[in-house]
Design an enzyme around this catalytic site. Structure first.
Site, PDB file in Angstrom:
ATOM      1  CB  THR A 189     -23.489 -22.922 -61.240  1.00 41.71           C
ATOM      2  OG1 THR A 189     -23.709 -23.116 -59.856  1.00 41.71           O
ATOM      3  CG2 THR A 189     -23.154 -21.471 -61.494  1.00 41.71           C
ATOM      4  CB  THR A 207     -25.954 -21.161 -58.582  1.00 46.34           C
ATOM      5  OG1 THR A 207     -26.195 -22.544 -58.352  1.00 46.34           O
ATOM      6  CG2 THR A 207     -25.437 -20.532 -57.316  1.00 46.34           C
ATOM      7  CB  THR A 240     -20.143 -25.172 -62.509  1.00 47.00           C
ATOM      8  OG1 THR A 240     -21.311 -25.878 -62.074  1.00 47.00           O
ATOM      9  CG2 THR A 240     -19.349 -26.054 -63.445  1.00 47.00           C
TER      10      THR A 240
HETATM   11  N1  ASP Z   1     -21.053 -23.766 -57.357  1.00 44.48           N
HETATM   12  C1  ASP Z   1     -22.395 -23.763 -56.867  1.00 44.48           C
HETATM   13  C2  ASP Z   1     -22.365 -23.711 -55.379  1.00 44.48           C
HETATM   14  O1  ASP Z   1     -21.520 -24.337 -54.767  1.00 44.48           O
HETATM   15  C3  ASP Z   1     -23.235 -24.895 -57.273  1.00 44.48           C
HETATM   16  C4  ASP Z   1     -22.973 -25.549 -58.569  1.00 44.48           C
HETATM   17  O2  ASP Z   1     -22.199 -25.127 -59.390  1.00 44.48           O
HETATM   18  O3  ASP Z   1     -23.563 -26.559 -58.821  1.00 44.48           O
HETATM   19  O4  ASP Z   1     -23.247 -23.110 -54.814  1.00 44.48           O
END
Ligand code: ASP
Length: 329
Positions: A189, A207, A240
């Site tokens: 993200t 994201t 993230t």
């Molecule tokens: N936090 C984001 C989600 O769970 C994805 C990520 O950070 O990779 O959608």
């Protein structure tokens, strides 16, 4: 376990210096709330290696005395529009049904905020989130309603599924028989925090979420208080990684509250990560990373596992910082 992030080669950093410590402030520092003469501003920080080019765009706004809220919007848009990036915006990996759905939120120095979730066919969800903030009395629009709103605001619908992401999805389908995998490879993200020359804080987060997720799944990234939180009296934080784990502890809001109570950004991120560790029995594949920036321009980051890094642009220098972490993969 190998992760996509582990594959990031130092050579990809270009001319940037790699810094291995993760904050400027001491954990004994209790002055996070007060702005001091030593305040480092402007400054912008953002998650992962794609933060380097996002910071560059944000810095253009900040160095001209622009507002943090404009910097964090313009900054992450660069990554959203990069078709080669498979975790954000155009080219993002789709859900298990092959549909790309995007989540984003933005928050300014007056606690104004806007967000979109499960938005399809729009390249820059952060710009739509900004419109939700600026042009409506609401905070969060989802799915069809978010798309309808975006169209009304003049955003042009496009196909977000690139050939590469389609191929990866088709390959995943054969192996995984439509069961969404939840592991470290399916996350990434961009979260960005900025302090402008006037000393005001803002943040953004965007994201495509967990790759091959169930259709309709929304993670932490568009949830104010989870994926992002800003309190201009104290500091800002974003997250993230595994969104479900971040939501369970109201992650970014907690990091800001910990800073309010006197913790340095680094210590606040570490404490939030430790809470996630404590609340989850099974940490297999559960990567989460936080970054934080306080009113003094001090920053920090911390993750469950090694491999998380973030980009910091201040004093005309853009560089990668390896976050401290609790354990090795
Ligand atoms: N936090 C984001 C989600 O769970 C994805 C990520 O950070 O990779 O959608």
């Amino acid at each position: 376990m190998k992760t996509r992030r582990n594959f990031i080669k130092l050579s990809a950093l270009g001319g940037a210096a790699l810094v291995t410590t993760s904050c400027l402030s001491s954990d004994k520092d209790k002055s996070a709330i007060k702005t001091t003469q030593k305040t480092i501003k402007p400054i912008v920080i953002s998650t992962w290696i794609h933060g380097m080019k996002a910071n560059k765009a944000a810095w253009k706004v900040l160095e001209q005395g622009g507002k943090a809220i404009d910097a964090v919007e313009k900054g992450v848009m660069v990554v959203e529009s990069d078709a080669d990036n498979q975790s954000v915006g155009l080219g993002g990996l789709p859900d298990r049904d092959g549909i790309v759905t995007l989540d984003a939120c933005i928050m300014d120095e007056s606690n104004r905020c806007g967000a979109v979730a499960c938005l399809q066919n729009i390249e820059n969800p952060i710009a739509v989130a900004r419109k939700v903030m600026d042009d409506t009395p609401h905070v969060l629009l989802v799915g069809e309603g978010a798309l309808q709103f975006a169209k009304e605001k003049g955003f042009k619908p496009i196909n977000l599924l690139t050939e590469k992401s389609k191929k990866d999805w088709e390959a995943w389908k054969i192996k995984s028989k439509y069961q969404p995998i939840i592991n470290s490879e399916n996350h990434d993200t961009i979260g960005m925090l900025a302090l402008d020359a006037d000393g005001n804080l803002s943040g953004s987060c965007t994201t495509s979420g967990m790759a091959f997720k169930l259709h309709g799944r929304v993670g932490d990234s568009p949830i104010i208080g989870a994926g992002l939180f800003v309190d201009n009296e104290v500091g800002a934080a974003c997250a993230t990684g595994m969104g479900e784990a971040v939501i369970r502890i109201a992650g970014s809001a907690i990091v800001v509250e910990l800073m309010r109570n006197g913790m340095s950004p680094n210590k606040a991120c570490k404490t939030a990560v430790n809470r996630i560790i404590k609340k989850h029995k099974d940490l297999t594949n559960l990567q989460v990373g936080f970054i934080a920036l306080n009113k003094n321009g001090e920053f920090g980051g911390y993750s469950v596992y090694n491999g998380f890094n973030y980009a910091v642009y201040s004093k005309s220098q853009n560089e990668m910082v390896d976050a401290a972490f609790d354990r090795n993969w």
